[in-house]
Structures are given as C-alpha cells and as structure tokens.
Design a protein around this motif. Structure first.
Motif, mmCIF file in Angstrom:
data_model
loop_
_atom_site.group_PDB
_atom_site.id
_atom_site.type_symbol
_atom_site.label_atom_id
_atom_site.label_comp_id
_atom_site.label_asym_id
_atom_site.label_seq_id
_atom_site.Cartn_x
_atom_site.Cartn_y
_atom_site.Cartn_z
ATOM 1 N N ALA A 1 0.838 -1.199 0.000
ATOM 2 C CA ALA A 1 0.000 0.000 0.000
ATOM 3 C C ALA A 1 0.872 1.248 0.000
ATOM 4 C CB ALA A 1 -0.922 0.006 1.218
ATOM 5 N N LEU A 2 0.515 2.198 -0.870
ATOM 6 C CA LEU A 2 1.154 3.510 -0.873
ATOM 7 C C LEU A 2 0.429 4.384 0.152
ATOM 8 C CD1 LEU A 2 1.361 4.036 -4.727
ATOM 9 C CD2 LEU A 2 3.308 3.662 -3.224
ATOM 10 N N VAL A 3 1.157 4.902 1.114
ATOM 11 C CA VAL A 3 0.576 5.805 2.105
ATOM 12 C C VAL A 3 1.406 7.080 2.137
ATOM 13 C CG1 VAL A 3 -0.342 3.937 3.522
ATOM 14 C CG2 VAL A 3 1.920 4.857 4.027
ATOM 15 N N GLY A 4 0.837 8.131 2.701
ATOM 16 C CA GLY A 4 1.584 9.373 2.804
ATOM 17 C C GLY A 4 0.681 10.575 2.894
ATOM 18 N N TYR A 5 1.291 11.711 3.080
ATOM 19 C CA TYR A 5 0.568 12.973 3.144
ATOM 20 C C TYR A 5 -0.061 13.252 1.789
ATOM 21 C CZ TYR A 5 -0.166 17.339 5.734
ATOM 22 O OH TYR A 5 -0.718 18.381 6.437
ATOM 23 N N THR A 6 -1.083 14.076 1.770
ATOM 24 C CA THR A 6 -1.715 14.398 0.497
ATOM 25 C C THR A 6 -0.765 15.213 -0.390
ATOM 26 O OG1 THR A 6 -3.648 15.453 -0.530
ATOM 27 C CG2 THR A 6 -2.785 16.489 1.459
ATOM 28 N N ASN A 7 -0.832 14.971 -1.686
ATOM 29 C CA ASN A 7 -0.056 15.702 -2.693
ATOM 30 C C ASN A 7 1.452 15.452 -2.603
ATOM 31 O OD1 ASN A 7 -0.407 17.448 -4.979
ATOM 32 N ND2 ASN A 7 0.596 19.075 -3.837
ATOM 33 N N VAL B 1 -4.896 -0.264 3.955
ATOM 34 C CA VAL B 1 -3.642 -0.057 4.678
ATOM 35 C C VAL B 1 -3.511 -1.088 5.790
ATOM 36 C CG1 VAL B 1 -2.295 1.576 6.058
ATOM 37 C CG2 VAL B 1 -3.693 2.409 4.155
ATOM 38 N N ARG B 2 -4.596 -1.326 6.518
ATOM 39 C CA ARG B 2 -4.561 -2.283 7.625
ATOM 40 C C ARG B 2 -4.175 -3.680 7.153
ATOM 41 N NH1 ARG B 2 -9.558 0.204 8.948
ATOM 42 N NH2 ARG B 2 -9.455 1.556 10.766
ATOM 43 N N GLU B 3 -4.651 -4.067 5.988
ATOM 44 C CA GLU B 3 -4.433 -5.433 5.512
ATOM 45 C C GLU B 3 -3.195 -5.566 4.629
ATOM 46 O OE1 GLU B 3 -7.918 -7.133 3.817
ATOM 47 O OE2 GLU B 3 -9.232 -6.467 5.431
ATOM 48 N N ALA B 4 -2.467 -4.466 4.449
ATOM 49 C CA ALA B 4 -1.257 -4.514 3.614
ATOM 50 C C ALA B 4 -0.135 -5.256 4.340
ATOM 51 C CB ALA B 4 -0.815 -3.102 3.260
ATOM 52 N N ASP B 5 0.703 -5.947 3.553
ATOM 53 C CA ASP B 5 1.879 -6.622 4.107
ATOM 54 C C ASP B 5 3.088 -5.692 4.152
ATOM 55 O OD1 ASP B 5 0.683 -9.359 4.232
ATOM 56 O OD2 ASP B 5 0.550 -9.045 2.065
ATOM 57 N N LEU B 6 3.082 -4.696 3.272
ATOM 58 C CA LEU B 6 4.216 -3.772 3.164
ATOM 59 C C LEU B 6 3.679 -2.379 2.861
ATOM 60 C CD1 LEU B 6 7.329 -3.194 2.791
ATOM 61 C CD2 LEU B 6 6.972 -3.748 0.362
ATOM 62 N N LEU B 7 4.188 -1.368 3.558
ATOM 63 C CA LEU B 7 3.805 0.019 3.310
ATOM 64 C C LEU B 7 4.941 0.763 2.622
ATOM 65 C CD1 LEU B 7 2.108 1.027 6.714
ATOM 66 C CD2 LEU B 7 1.042 0.028 4.671
ATOM 67 N N LEU B 8 4.594 1.501 1.590
ATOM 68 C CA LEU B 8 5.528 2.436 0.971
ATOM 69 C C LEU B 8 5.099 3.830 1.416
ATOM 70 C CD1 LEU B 8 5.789 0.989 -2.667
ATOM 71 C CD2 LEU B 8 7.188 0.443 -0.658
ATOM 72 N N PRO C 1 6.003 -3.633 8.114
ATOM 73 C CA PRO C 1 7.227 -3.365 7.361
ATOM 74 C C PRO C 1 7.026 -2.159 6.448
ATOM 75 C CG PRO C 1 6.687 -5.705 7.310
ATOM 76 C CD PRO C 1 5.523 -5.014 7.943
ATOM 77 N N THR C 2 7.939 -1.209 6.507
ATOM 78 C CA THR C 2 7.756 0.059 5.793
ATOM 79 C C THR C 2 9.046 0.487 5.099
ATOM 80 O OG1 THR C 2 6.126 0.770 7.439
ATOM 81 C CG2 THR C 2 7.065 2.484 6.036
ATOM 82 N N ILE C 3 8.901 0.941 3.880
ATOM 83 C CA ILE C 3 10.008 1.585 3.165
ATOM 84 C C ILE C 3 9.665 3.057 3.027
ATOM 85 C CG2 ILE C 3 11.323 1.719 1.011
ATOM 86 C CD1 ILE C 3 10.788 -1.227 0.568
#
Length: 408
Positions: free
Chosen positions: A203-209, A275-282, A312-314
């Motif tokens: 899952a791609l996560v992050g601040y907007t824009n 996001v909750r069910e993701a194995d890896l966060l970017l 796990p997060t990159i």
C-alpha cells in the motif's frame, strides 16, 4: 493527466491564532496549507488575519477587536467567505456568522467540501456524506438549513416539535441510513479483498499531494488521476503488478493531512482497511516540502490510530528533482543554519540513517530518477514476504516482462 483550472475563484480571507502550542512560524505553515486547501476547493485567498492569544475566544474564536477588523475588511473588499484554521464549535460558528454576515467555514468544513467535490464513486460519496452529516448535526441550531424533506411534509412533525428538532431527526435518520449502506458496501469490499487470494499486498501511504498517484502510474503502468492539488485521489485504486517474475497487489490510498477531521477517519474506515491489511507500506514523502518532517509525523500518527504503525515500511522520499536547499553565503555570519539548508546527502546522514539503507529510498517519480533502485528494493521486500508465506516456492517462474492488471 493534468487538468486546466478555468473556475471563477471565490474571494476569501483566512483566520488563525498564535498560541504557546502554535507559534507564529507553525501558524504560517498551517495557513500556507489552508490556502492550498482553499484553492483546491475553488477559492482565492485575498488576505490572512492572525492574533496572538493564550487560547481561542469561546464566543468568536478571536477577540472583538480582531473581529471588527475582519468585518471592516470583508465589507470594503467584497469578501464572500471567511475560513478559520481550526474547527469552530457550533456556538462560535453561529456567533461569527451573525457578526460578519457572510459565509463562515472552518478547516474541517473546508476539507469535507473538497472531499465532496472529489468523490466520484458511490462508495466515496456515501463516506463523504456520512462525514458531512456527522459534522452538521450539532451545528443545526440557528442555521435554518431547511433540509429537503425526503419523507414528505404531512405527519412529519410531532406535537409541539420545532423545525430545528425536525431537521435534527432527519439528519440522524440519514446518518443511520448511510451507516447501514456502508456496512453493505464494507462486506462487498471485504469479499473483494478476500478474492485476491494470498498475494502480497503493498500500500502507498503518505501525506496528500506527495506524488503517490504519480508513483502508482509509474510502477503500475496504470492511469490514476494526477493533479497538483490536495486530495486528488479519494477512491482506493488496486492493481496487480509484476516486477520481474514476482506478482503482488499495489494500492493507492487517500492522502492524509494535519488536523484530519475525525469524521473522515471514521467514515473512510473501509478505505483505510487497504492499509490495515497490507503486508508492506511504501510511505511516500515529498522531501521538497519544507515541512516534510511534520508530514511524516502526521502520517505516523494516523497509522498508529488505525493500528498499522508496526508494519514493514520503506520510506520513499519523492520529488528529489524539486528539492533545493536554502543557501547561506560564505560571508553571511548572521543567518543561523537550520535543516532547511541541508543537502540531500546531509539529510541522509541525520535520523534517516537510523532507518537503514534498505528502508529508505530517494527518487523522483516524475523523472523516474533512481527508479530502477526503487523497483529492485520493492522487489526484494515483496520477495522476502512471499518466501515467508510460501516457503516451498523457489520462484521457478519464467522471466516475465513487468505487467499490470486490475485487481478488482
């Protein structure tokens, strides 16, 4: 895909306060963001007002003198809307609207309005409407909204029932109806996620824009809407991506923001399930933004609220092509050096070094700078999870070309 803005912008002013917990520099950052939010919603900021106070005035948020100053300015400059940086209480909003005699919004109301504009699918529209109704309910008093009587007029009111009580009942019924509708959609979404099998989920996560959708398009060869505005993406997009010989699911989620309305966190619960069910966060970060460290903290806080902070997060520091540190001349002995003067190499030697080289990346999704390293790092992280999940799989697949498919 970029879209040319041809709208007639609404003339607005912004209002914020300086407190011990929110110094002048921090308020300036918040008002910069509020101005971008206003532009995204279709407004033009003509002026900003601020006042130093120990705490907000419980009646009018700012003092009476500042209120008179704002009132005089909006009359002389044809201002149609006043936007406050913090959430106003129902009584504050009522008092301010009466004193200024114009449209009064707060940060929460503005964000909800942007979400309402951006929602395209039935699911997103339902989530936004629920958040709007929850925000509206305690603010009905004195607003005389005259909501549409979807149930009809005759027999709607009980003995002695006032119009405001009727409005409240209609909104409460609407909230109940929307919650039931979301429960049905949530079950459908859960079935869809279950049908994707045991594939690794990223899952791609992050601040907007910060460039999540641009990155999604680059890695997934998809066509997610991209625009240099806040909350360009509301609906979660999921794609099946194959890097070299390894397939996984990649999702682009709604962006986070400081002071995110609690109504939105609740109503977008199922969207955040990706996001909750993701194995890896970017965790994508706009390193060219002067407040990117605050953005990271805000995202981590929301991840903590949804119990996803230990995944796990990159850390993907995006927009390195737009990063330009402030320069201090050699003979300048007055300017104090801050983190805004750091080069990228200097940033990498700070707290980022503690994250480890395997957990940090510096790229430009637009120019695809360092993109091969990004693809390799994601491949290795997904492969590690895949091996844990399928210990007897030796990856004896043909060397496929990278492909992408709809996962929904």
């Amino acid at each position: 895909m970029l879209e040319k803005d041809t709208r007639k912008l609404e003339r607005t002013v912004l209002v914020g306060i300086i407190t011990q917990s929110q110094p002048e520099e921090k308020l300036r950052e918040y008002l910069d963001e509020l101005q971008f939010l206003t532009y995204t919603a279709g407004g033009e900021v003509v002026k900003r007002f601020s006042q130093k106070m120990e705490r907000p005035n419980p009646k009018t948020f700012v003092g009476t003198g500042k209120m008179d100053e704002i009132h005089t300015y909006i009359k002389e400059h044809d201002i149609s809307t006043v936007i406050f940086d913090d959430e106003l209480s129902p009584s504050q909003q009522k008092n301010i609207s009466r004193d200024l005699n114009c449209k009064v919004l707060d940060r929460t109301n503005l964000i909800l309005d942007i979400f309402a504009q951006r929602a395209e699918t039935s699911y997103a529209r339902t989530q936004v409407e629920l958040a709007q109704c929850q925000y509206l309910l305690p603010r009905l008093s004195g607003m005389w909204t005259h909501l549409e009587r979807q149930k009809g007029g005759i027999g709607l009111r009980g003995p002695g029932e006032t119009e405001i009580e009727t409005d409240r009942r209609i909104v409460r019924d609407r909230i109940s109806l929307l919650k039931d509708k979301l429960k049905v959609i949530d079950k459908q979404m859960a079935v869809q996620r279950g049908n994707r099998g045991a594939m690794v989920r990223v899952a791609l996560v992050g601040y907007t824009n910060v460039g999540k959708s641009t990155l999604m398009n680059a890695i997934g060869k998809s066509d997610v809407f991209v625009e240099n505005k806040l909350f360009a993406t509301l609906d979660t997009t999921v794609r099946k991506v194959v890097i070299r010989n390894l397939p996984f699911l990649l999702s682009d989620t709604v962006g986070f923001i400081r002071k995110l309305p609690t109504q939105l966190v609740e109503s977008f619960k199922s969207t955040l399930d990706e996001v909750r069910e993701a194995d890896l966060l970017l965790h994508v970060v706009d390193i060219s933004h002067p407040d990117f460290e605050d953005h990271i903290e805000s995202v981590n806080q929301i991840l903590s609220e949804i119990k996803s902070q230990n995944k796990p997060t990159i850390m993907v520091f995006n927009k390195i092509d737009a990063y330009h540190p402030e320069v201090i001349e050699e003979d300048d002995l007055m300017t104090e050096k801050t983190t805004r003067h750091n080069t990228l190499d200097q940033w990498k030697a700070t707290w980022m070094a503690k994250l480890g080289a395997e957990n940090t990346l510096f790229i430009s999704a637009t120019n695809k700078e360092n993109f091969e390293e990004f693809r390799h790092r994601v491949y290795e992280a997904v492969r590690k999870i895949h091996i844990t999940r399928f210990p007897y799989n030796n990856f004896l697949y043909p060397d496929w070309e990278d492909t992408v498919e709809d996962a929904l």
